[in-house]
Motif scaffolding. Structure first.
Motif, PDB file in Angstrom:
ATOM      1  N   VAL A 212      82.065  -2.165  29.801  1.00 45.05           N
ATOM      2  CA  VAL A 212      83.383  -2.681  29.437  1.00 45.05           C
ATOM      3  C   VAL A 212      84.389  -1.541  29.320  1.00 45.05           C
ATOM      4  O   VAL A 212      85.533  -1.638  29.783  1.00 45.05           O
ATOM      5  CB  VAL A 212      83.304  -3.470  28.118  1.00 45.05           C
ATOM      6  N   GLU A 213      83.949  -0.421  28.715  1.00 47.23           N
ATOM      7  CA  GLU A 213      84.834   0.740  28.547  1.00 47.23           C
ATOM      8  C   GLU A 213      85.284   1.285  29.913  1.00 47.23           C
ATOM      9  O   GLU A 213      86.463   1.584  30.115  1.00 47.23           O
ATOM     10  CB  GLU A 213      84.112   1.829  27.750  1.00 47.23           C
TER      11      GLU A 213
ATOM     12  N   LEU B 115      92.380  -3.617  22.607  1.00 41.44           N
ATOM     13  CA  LEU B 115      92.363  -4.763  21.699  1.00 41.44           C
ATOM     14  C   LEU B 115      93.520  -4.714  20.709  1.00 41.44           C
ATOM     15  O   LEU B 115      94.075  -5.753  20.339  1.00 41.44           O
ATOM     16  CB  LEU B 115      91.032  -4.814  20.950  1.00 41.44           C
ATOM     17  N   SER B 116      93.881  -3.506  20.281  1.00 38.81           N
ATOM     18  CA  SER B 116      94.980  -3.363  19.322  1.00 38.81           C
ATOM     19  C   SER B 116      96.344  -3.254  19.992  1.00 38.81           C
ATOM     20  O   SER B 116      97.371  -3.406  19.327  1.00 38.81           O
ATOM     21  CB  SER B 116      94.743  -2.134  18.440  1.00 38.81           C
ATOM     22  N   GLY B 117      96.358  -2.982  21.309  1.00 41.95           N
ATOM     23  CA  GLY B 117      97.637  -2.792  21.999  1.00 41.95           C
ATOM     24  C   GLY B 117      98.314  -1.489  21.640  1.00 41.95           C
ATOM     25  O   GLY B 117      99.509  -1.309  21.879  1.00 41.95           O
ATOM     26  N   HIS B 118      97.543  -0.547  21.074  1.00 40.70           N
ATOM     27  CA  HIS B 118      98.097   0.742  20.633  1.00 40.70           C
ATOM     28  C   HIS B 118      97.331   1.853  21.348  1.00 40.70           C
ATOM     29  O   HIS B 118      96.144   2.045  21.113  1.00 40.70           O
ATOM     30  CB  HIS B 118      97.963   0.877  19.125  1.00 40.70           C
TER      31      HIS B 118
ATOM     32  N   PRO C 177      87.730   5.439  22.161  1.00 37.68           N
ATOM     33  CA  PRO C 177      87.384   4.326  23.051  1.00 37.68           C
ATOM     34  C   PRO C 177      88.614   3.516  23.451  1.00 37.68           C
ATOM     35  O   PRO C 177      89.382   3.065  22.601  1.00 37.68           O
ATOM     36  CB  PRO C 177      86.409   3.490  22.214  1.00 37.68           C
ATOM     37  N   LEU C 178      88.780   3.347  24.748  1.00 37.61           N
ATOM     38  CA  LEU C 178      89.958   2.640  25.235  1.00 37.61           C
ATOM     39  C   LEU C 178      89.866   1.144  24.966  1.00 37.61           C
ATOM     40  O   LEU C 178      90.893   0.458  24.913  1.00 37.61           O
ATOM     41  CB  LEU C 178      90.138   2.908  26.737  1.00 37.61           C
TER      42      LEU C 178
ATOM     43  N   ASP D 170     101.954   9.539  24.208  1.00 34.75           N
ATOM     44  CA  ASP D 170     101.262   9.278  22.943  1.00 34.75           C
ATOM     45  C   ASP D 170     101.980   8.174  22.162  1.00 34.75           C
ATOM     46  O   ASP D 170     103.176   7.950  22.350  1.00 34.75           O
ATOM     47  CB  ASP D 170     101.210  10.558  22.102  1.00 34.75           C
ATOM     48  N   ASP D 171     101.184   7.513  21.295  1.00 36.79           N
ATOM     49  CA  ASP D 171     101.708   6.470  20.408  1.00 36.79           C
ATOM     50  C   ASP D 171     102.436   5.375  21.192  1.00 36.79           C
ATOM     51  O   ASP D 171     103.600   5.066  20.954  1.00 36.79           O
ATOM     52  CB  ASP D 171     102.649   7.095  19.374  1.00 36.79           C
ATOM     53  N   ILE D 172     101.706   4.776  22.119  1.00 36.85           N
ATOM     54  CA  ILE D 172     102.253   3.697  22.942  1.00 36.85           C
ATOM     55  C   ILE D 172     101.833   2.364  22.343  1.00 36.85           C
ATOM     56  O   ILE D 172     100.648   2.116  22.123  1.00 36.85           O
ATOM     57  CB  ILE D 172     101.755   3.792  24.392  1.00 36.85           C
ATOM     58  N   LYS D 173     102.796   1.498  22.097  1.00 37.75           N
ATOM     59  CA  LYS D 173     102.528   0.173  21.557  1.00 37.75           C
ATOM     60  C   LYS D 173     103.054  -0.873  22.539  1.00 37.75           C
ATOM     61  O   LYS D 173     104.245  -0.944  22.793  1.00 37.75           O
ATOM     62  CB  LYS D 173     103.189   0.001  20.189  1.00 37.75           C
TER      63      LYS D 173
END
Length: 295
Positions: free
Chosen positions: A80-81, A118-121, A112-113, A147-150
Motif C-alpha cells: 500500500v505504501e 489519510l490525514s491529507g497533511h 509513511p506516506l 513542506d507542511d502541505i495540507k
C-alpha cells in the motif's frame, strides 16, 4: 447321651465319617449353588497414551504462524505504501513538469506516506528537475523542497502550502543559449558567457565587444543590471541594452504560482545560483491553473 436311631430321614449318625460337612438339604428343595468369592481380578492393561501432536500445541508452530502473519501484514502495508508513493510521485511530478516545462523526479521523507495521505497533511517532499530548462531558460535546473502541505479542496483552492524553498542553478552555456533565443539583436551577438564570482558579475562576449552585467534580486524579482560595456559594446548604447535585459528577466520569472519569488542570487564558477521561496501559500486548483488539475 442318646442318639436317635438311623432312619430314612437320618441316614448318618453322629461321628459317622461318611456324613457330609454341609447341612442336609431337604430332598424336596432344589440345590442352590453359592459361588465363593475369589481373589480380585487385575484391571485390564491400558495402552500408553500417545502425546497429542496438535498444531497449536507445538510452541515452534505457534511462533512460525505468528511470524507468517506478521510478514503478511508487513508485506500488505508495504504494498500500500509503495502504491501511494507512486501515485503521489506522479501527481507532484506532473504539476512541476507542467510549470517548468522539463522532466522532474520526486522523493518523499521517511514518514509513511499512507498516514500522510489519510490525514491529507504532507511534509518533506523533494523535487529535482532534469536540468534541461525552466520555461524558456535553457540549462537551468531546479531543486525544490516542499513542506507542511495540507490538501483541503474548496472552490477557490486545492489546499495550503506551508513552505517552498527552491534552488535554481543556471549554467554559463545555458545563459548564452537563453540570451541568443530570447533577447532580440543583443542575444544574436553573444558568442560566449563567463562568470566572475569575485565581483558577482557575468560577462557576455561578442565579436565586437563585451557586456558585463550583475544578477540582482529586487522586490522579489531577478534582474540583470548592466555594469559596463567594453569594446564596441555590441554597437548598442547602454540605454538600449538594459531594457532588453529587463524584458528578458521578466519573461523568466513572471506568473510564478503561489507567490513564489526570488530571495537571493549568487555568481559561481560555472554559472548563477538563485534561491526562490514562498510561505503560507494557497495551492491553486485546476480551474485557476491547469498545471494543478491533478492535485
Amino acid at each position: 447321651m442318646t442318639y436317635p436311631p438311623r432312619g430314612p430321614n437320618h441316614p448318618f449318625g453322629p461321628g459317622d465319617r461318611t456324613a457330609p460337612a454341609w447341612p442336609a438339604v431337604a430332598q424336596d428343595q432344589p440345590t442352590q449353588f453359592i459361588p465363593q468369592p475369589g481373589p480380585p481380578s487385575a484391571p485390564p492393561p491400558q495402552e500408553p497414551e500417545e502425546p497429542k501432536s496438535g498444531f497449536l500445541r507445538d510452541p515452534l508452530s505457534i511462533v512460525l504462524a505468528l511470524v507468517i502473519v506478521v510478514a503478511l501484514v508487513i508485506a500488505g502495508l508495504l504494498g500500500v505504501e509503495l502504491y501511494v508513493r507512486h501515485k503521489a510521485d506522479t501527481v507532484v511530478a506532473q504539476a512541476v513538469e507542467c510549470v517548468v516545462k522539463d522532466g522532474a523526479s520526486v522523493s518523499f521523507g521517511m514518514r509513511p506516506l499512507v498516514l500522510q495521505h489519510l490525514s491529507g497533511h504532507y511534509s518533506d517532499i523533494n523535487v529535482e528537475t532534469a536540468g534541461n530548462q525552466i520555461r524558456e531558460a535553457k540549462g537551468m535546473k531546479l531543486n525544490l523542497v516542499l513542506d507542511d502541505i495540507k490538501i483541503q479542496k474548496t472552490a477557490d483552492s486545492a489546499g495550503t502550502l506551508g513552505s517552498l524553498d527552491a534552488t535554481i542553478t543556471w549554467s554559463s552555456d545555458g545563459i548564452k543559449q537563453t540570451l541568443q533565443n530570447i533577447i532580440p539583436i543583443v542575444g544574436g551577438l553573444v558568442t560566449g558567457v563567463s562568470t566572475s564570482p569575485s565581483d558577482g558579475t557575468i560577462e557576455l562576449r561578442g565579436g565586437v565587444g563585451t557586456i558585463k552585467a550583475r544578477p540582482e534580486v529586487s522586490n522579489g524579482s531577478l534582474n540583470l543590471q548592466v555594469v559596463s560595456l567594453s569594446g564596441l559594446g555590441f554597437l548598442l548604447p547602454r540605454e538600449t541594452v538594459q531594457p532588453a535585459f529587463d524584458a528578458f528577466t521578466t519573461t523568466l520569472t513572471k506568473n510564478l504560482p503561489m507567490g513564489i519569488h526570488a530571495d537571493s542570487v549568487a555568481v559561481t564558477d560555472t554559472g548563477v545560483t538563485a534561491k526562490f521561496v514562498t510561505r503560507d501559500a494557497t495551492i491553486p486548483n485546476g480551474q485557476q491553473d491547469p498545471c494543478f488539475a491533478g492535485i
